[in-house]
Design a protein around this motif. Structure first.
Motif, PDB file in Angstrom:
ATOM      1  N   TYR A  13      36.209  -4.933  -5.575  1.00 24.95           N
ATOM      2  CA  TYR A  13      35.345  -5.858  -6.304  1.00 24.95           C
ATOM      3  C   TYR A  13      35.628  -5.722  -7.793  1.00 24.95           C
ATOM      4  CZ  TYR A  13      32.563  -6.633  -2.091  1.00 24.95           C
ATOM      5  OH  TYR A  13      32.152  -6.990  -0.841  1.00 24.95           O
ATOM      6  N   SER A  41      28.211   7.386   5.340  1.00 29.87           N
ATOM      7  CA  SER A  41      27.034   7.384   4.482  1.00 29.87           C
ATOM      8  C   SER A  41      26.903   6.035   3.774  1.00 29.87           C
ATOM      9  CB  SER A  41      27.130   8.521   3.464  1.00 29.87           C
ATOM     10  OG  SER A  41      28.339   8.389   2.768  1.00 29.87           O
ATOM     11  N   GLY A  45      31.301   1.741   2.828  1.00 30.04           N
ATOM     12  CA  GLY A  45      32.094   0.534   3.077  1.00 30.04           C
ATOM     13  C   GLY A  45      31.916  -0.087   4.449  1.00 30.04           C
ATOM     14  N   THR A  48      31.046  -3.912   4.350  1.00 30.03           N
ATOM     15  CA  THR A  48      32.247  -4.622   3.869  1.00 30.03           C
ATOM     16  C   THR A  48      33.282  -4.708   4.977  1.00 30.03           C
ATOM     17  OG1 THR A  48      31.790  -3.712   1.677  1.00 30.03           O
ATOM     18  CG2 THR A  48      33.971  -4.662   2.027  1.00 30.03           C
TER      19      THR A  48
HETATM   20  N1  LIG Z   1      29.483  -7.976  -3.733  1.00 34.23           N
HETATM   21  C1  LIG Z   1      29.718  -6.760  -4.228  1.00 34.23           C
HETATM   22  N2  LIG Z   1      30.070  -6.573  -5.501  1.00 34.23           N
HETATM   23  C2  LIG Z   1      30.327  -5.350  -5.989  1.00 34.23           C
HETATM   24  N3  LIG Z   1      30.267  -4.203  -5.282  1.00 34.23           N
HETATM   25  C3  LIG Z   1      29.894  -4.323  -4.000  1.00 34.23           C
HETATM   26  C4  LIG Z   1      29.599  -5.594  -3.395  1.00 34.23           C
HETATM   27  N4  LIG Z   1      29.290  -5.390  -2.084  1.00 34.23           N
HETATM   28  C5  LIG Z   1      29.371  -4.057  -1.908  1.00 34.23           C
HETATM   29  N5  LIG Z   1      29.734  -3.421  -3.032  1.00 34.23           N
HETATM   30  C6  LIG Z   1      29.936  -1.967  -3.204  1.00 34.23           C
HETATM   31  O1  LIG Z   1      30.834  -1.562  -2.191  1.00 34.23           O
HETATM   32  C7  LIG Z   1      30.517  -0.276  -1.703  1.00 34.23           C
HETATM   33  C8  LIG Z   1      30.395  -0.318  -0.182  1.00 34.23           C
HETATM   34  O2  LIG Z   1      29.302  -1.130   0.175  1.00 34.23           O
HETATM   35  P1  LIG Z   1      28.903  -1.426   1.672  1.00 34.23           P
HETATM   36  O3  LIG Z   1      30.103  -1.976   2.367  1.00 34.23           O
HETATM   37  O4  LIG Z   1      27.701  -2.251   1.644  1.00 34.23           O
HETATM   38  O5  LIG Z   1      28.635   0.035   2.220  1.00 34.23           O
HETATM   39  P2  LIG Z   1      27.714   0.537   3.428  1.00 34.23           P
HETATM   40  O6  LIG Z   1      27.475  -0.637   4.331  1.00 34.23           O
HETATM   41  O7  LIG Z   1      28.522   1.620   4.093  1.00 34.23           O
HETATM   42  O8  LIG Z   1      26.472   1.074   2.827  1.00 34.23           O
HETATM   43  C9  LIG Z   1      29.227   0.145  -2.403  1.00 34.23           C
HETATM   44  O9  LIG Z   1      29.573   1.010  -3.453  1.00 34.23           O
HETATM   45  C10 LIG Z   1      28.679  -1.160  -2.933  1.00 34.23           C
HETATM   46  O10 LIG Z   1      27.959  -0.962  -4.088  1.00 34.23           O
END
Ligand SMILES: Nc1ncnc2c1ncn2[C@@H]1O[C@H](COP(=O)(O)OP(=O)(O)O)[C@@H](O)[C@H]1O
Ligand SMILES: [Mg+2]
Length: 231
Positions: A13, A41, A45, A48
Motif C-alpha cells: 500500500y 496475528s 495480512g 489482504t
Molecule cells: N487499504 C489499506 N491501506 C493501507 N494499509 C492497509 C490497508 N489495508 C490493510 N492495510 C495494512 O495491511 C496490514 C495487513 O492488514 P490485514 O490484511 O487486514 O491483516 P489481518 O487481516 O491479518 O489483521 C496491516 O498493517 C494494515 O494496517
C-alpha cells in the motif's frame, strides 16, 4: 486440481510517499475441495490475502489463478460475474445491505444472475440455518449471530465452489461463533466445496486439511493434517 493458485504475490500500500509492504512474495495453491485455515496475528495480512485470492483486490505484483484462469489482468466487468458465480465471501462485519430484508439480502447474488429460483433457494437456506421466522426482518432487527447466518446464506446461494470466510465469528460470542463455524463446515462437507477460513478457533483449525500461519505478510508455517492414518 489446483482451484486457486497464488504465484509470488506481493501487496504494497502506498500512503503519501510511504510504501507499506503487506504481503511479501506469497505462493500458495489451494486444491479443489480443500479446507484451509489461515492464522496469524492482527495485521499479519490475512484479510489482504483473502481479498487477493478471491479477486476482490489485486496484487501489486505476482499472479492469482482461479481454475487456471489468470484473474490478475481480468477487467472488473468480467471478474464480477466470475466472483458471483464461483465465490462466496463471509466477512467479519457481515456487510449486509441495511435497506434489504434478510431474504432479499440472501437472494441478491442469485438475482444478479437471473436465477428464477432465487426466492425458493433463499428460503430453504434461511430455514436451514434456523431463521425461517426472520426472513422479512431487516438487518437492524437481527442479532449479530443472526446477521452472520444471513450473510452465510447469501454467500452460499449460488452454490459457489469456493467459500472464503474472514474471521466470521470475530464479532460474535463464543456460542454463536461456534454455531457459525459448524454450519460452514457442514456446508463445506456436503457440497464438497473449498473452504478458506480465517479463524483463531483451535478446535476448528485442527479439523482443517491444512493450516497456514502468516507473520508480517509471509507464510511462516504450514501444518498439514493427514487423516488417512486415523481409523
Ligand atoms: N487499504 C489499506 N491501506 C493501507 N494499509 C492497509 C490497508 N489495508 C490493510 N492495510 C495494512 O495491511 C496490514 C495487513 O492488514 P490485514 O490484511 O487486514 O491483516 P489481518 O487481516 O491479518 O489483521 C496491516 O498493517 C494494515 O494496517
Ligand atoms: Mg483481518
Amino acid at each position: 486440481m489446483n482451484l486457486i493458485e497464488a504465484k509470488h504475490v506481493t501487496k504494497t500500500y502506498t500512503i503519501g510517499d510511504r510504501q507499506i509492504p503487506v504481503l511479501d512474495n506469497i505462493s500458495l495453491s489451494v486444491t479443489n475441495g480443500e479446507f484451509l485455515v489461515v492464522e496469524g496475528s492482527s495485521g499479519s495480512g490475512k484479510t489482504t490475502l483473502l481479498c487477493l485470492l478471491s479477486g476482490l483486490d489485486r496484487p501489486t505484483s505476482g499472479r492469482v489463478l482461479i481454475e487456471e484462469k489468470d484473474i490478475t489482468e481480468t477487467p472488473e466487468d468480467d471478474l464480477a460475474p466470475l466472483r458471483n458465480q464461483m465465490i462466496g465471501f463471509v466477512f467479519q462485519s457481515f456487510h449486509l445491505v441495511p435497506s434489504l430484508t434478510a431474504i432479499e439480502n440472501v437472494m441478491f447474488p442469485a438475482e444478479l444472475k437471473h436465477d428464477p429460483r432465487a426466492h425458493q433457494k433463499a428460503q430453504v437456506l434461511l430455514k436451514r440455518v434456523g431463521l425461517a421466522t426472520r426472513i422479512d426482518n431487516f438487518p437492524h432487527q437481527l442479532s449479530g449471530g443472526e446477521m452472520q447466518r444471513v450473510a452465510m446464506c447469501r454467500a452460499l446461494i449460488n452454490d459457489p465452489k469456493i467459500i472464503f470466510a474472514d474471521e466470521p465469528t470475530g464479532n460474535l460470542d463464543s456460542e454463536n461463533g461456534e454455531a457459525i463455524l459448524e454450519l460452514l463446515l457442514e456446508f463445506h462437507r456436503e457440497r464438497h466445496s473449498t473452504l478458506v477460513l480465517v479463524t483463531h478457533n483451535n478446535k476448528i483449525a485442527t479439523m482443517a486439511d491444512r493450516m497456514i500461519i502468516l507473520h508480517d505478510g509471509r507464510i511462516v508455517e504450514t501444518i498439514r493434517h493427514d487423516y488417512q492414518h486415523i481409523a
